[in-house]
Design a protein around this motif. Structure first.
Motif, PDB file in Angstrom:
ATOM      1  N   ASP A 114       0.820  -1.199   0.000  1.00 45.31           N
ATOM      2  CA  ASP A 114       0.000   0.000   0.000  1.00 45.31           C
ATOM      3  C   ASP A 114       0.862   1.261   0.000  1.00 45.31           C
ATOM      4  N   TYR A 115       1.864   1.283   0.844  1.00 41.78           N
ATOM      5  CA  TYR A 115       2.773   2.428   0.923  1.00 41.78           C
ATOM      6  C   TYR A 115       3.497   2.634  -0.408  1.00 41.78           C
ATOM      7  N   PHE A 154       0.304   7.614   9.439  1.00 41.63           N
ATOM      8  CA  PHE A 154       1.500   6.880   9.841  1.00 41.63           C
ATOM      9  C   PHE A 154       2.195   6.414   8.569  1.00 41.63           C
ATOM     10  N   PHE A 155       3.429   6.832   8.379  1.00 48.04           N
ATOM     11  CA  PHE A 155       4.173   6.480   7.165  1.00 48.04           C
ATOM     12  C   PHE A 155       3.396   6.852   5.900  1.00 48.04           C
ATOM     13  N   GLU A 203      -6.678   3.617   6.714  1.00 49.30           N
ATOM     14  CA  GLU A 203      -6.127   2.581   5.840  1.00 49.30           C
ATOM     15  C   GLU A 203      -5.446   1.494   6.660  1.00 49.30           C
ATOM     16  N   TRP A 204      -4.782   1.869   7.731  1.00 49.51           N
ATOM     17  CA  TRP A 204      -4.216   0.871   8.647  1.00 49.51           C
ATOM     18  C   TRP A 204      -5.315   0.005   9.247  1.00 49.51           C
TER      19      TRP A 204
END
Length: 234
Positions: free
Chosen positions: A50-51, A71-72, A78-79
Motif C-alpha cells: 500500500d505504501y 503513519f508512514f 487505511e491501517w
C-alpha cells in the motif's frame, strides 16, 4: 461529519462480526489465537504494498473524508482497513463452515486453481504497463499457487464459498470508498495504472486484491490452527 466516512466504513465492516464473536455456536473468539497473527503478518505485507503504491501514485486518499492522522504517509483508516476487513472475511469463512458442514465447492477447487492461476499470470504479463493490474494479478496468482502447494485443495472449497459471499459486502464497502455514495472518491485510483473496468465504482482489480488478502489470511489462520489441533509427536 464527512471526515468520519472512511472510519465509518471500517466500523461497519467489523461491527457485526465483532458483536457475534462470542456467540455460542460459531465461537469465533475461540479462534482469535490464530486470527490475529494472520492479520498482523498479512497486514505487514499489504501495508508495505500500500505504501509503495501510494508513493508511486497508483492511488491516493482524499483528505476530505479522513481524520487526518497519518503513519508512514498512510491514513489511520487505511491501517484499520487491514484489521477490520480480514477480521470480517475470516468471520464469514467460519460462519459458513458452521452452517454448511458439507464442503460443496471442494470438487471445484483444483479446476479453480488450474484455470485462475494461468489466467492471472497471463493478464498480469499482458498488462505490465499498468502497475495495479500487473502486480495485483501476479501476486494473486503467486498466493494461490503457494496456498495450493502447501495445502492442496484441503481449504480451497471453503475459501471459494466464503470468497463468493464476501463479494457482496466488498462491493458495498469498496463502492463507498471509490465514490459510489459520496461526492468524491475516498480512495482515488489512477486509471492509467488499471484496466478502467469498474463494477459500480469499484475497479475490477479490487476483486483479485481482496481475494489475495483473504486467501493469505486464511492460509496463515489455518496453518496456525492446524498446528494447535495436530501438534504431532513430542
Amino acid at each position: 461529519m464527512e471526515k468520519y466516512i472512511y472510519l465509518g466504513v471500517n466500523l461497519f465492516a467489523i461491527s457485526y462480526p465483532l458483536a457475534r464473536s462470542f456467540e455460542h455456536r460459531v465461537k469465533f473468539s475461540s479462534h482469535w489465537y490464530a486470527l490475529f497473527p494472520a492479520i498482523l503478518i498479512t497486514g505487514a505485507v499489504f501495508l508495505s504494498w500500500d505504501y509503495w503504491f501510494t508513493q508511486m501514485g497508483v492511488w491516493e486518499f482524499n483528505p476530505r473524508y479522513l481524520l487526518g492522522i497519518y503513519f508512514f504517509d498512510l491514513p489511520l483508516e487505511e491501517w484499520l482497513f487491514f484489521i477490520t476487513v480480514p477480521f470480517a472475511c475470516v468471520f464469514i469463512y467460519e460462519v459458513l463452515i458452521y452452517f454448511f458442514p458439507k464442503d460443496y465447492f471442494q470438487p471445484f477447487a483444483k479446476p479453480f486453481v488450474y484455470v485462475v492461476i494461468p489466467f492471472l499470470i497471463g493478464l498480469g504479463l499482458f498488462h505490465l504497463d499498468k502497475w495495479y493490474t500487473s502486480v495485483n494479478f501476479l501476486v494473486g496468482a503467486a498466493a494461490l499457487l503457494v496456498h495450493f502447494m502447501i495445502f492442496n485443495d484441503k481449504y480451497l472449497g471453503r475459501f471459494m464459498f466464503a470468497y463468493l459471499v464476501h463479494l457482496i459486502p466488498l462491493m458495498l464497502c469498496n463502492g463507498i470508498l471509490t465514490g459510489g455514495l459520496t461526492e468524491e472518491p475516498i480512495v482515488i485510483y489512477n486509471n492509467a495504472e488499471n484496466l478502467g473496468i469498474r463494477i459500480w465504482t469499484v475497479p475490477i482489480e479490487d476483486t483479485i486484491y481482496s481475494m489475495t488478502l483473504f486467501l493469505v489470511n486464511i492460509s496463515i489462520f489455518e496453518s496456525i490452527r492446524s498446528k494447535k489441533n495436530n501438534p504431532g509427536p513430542k
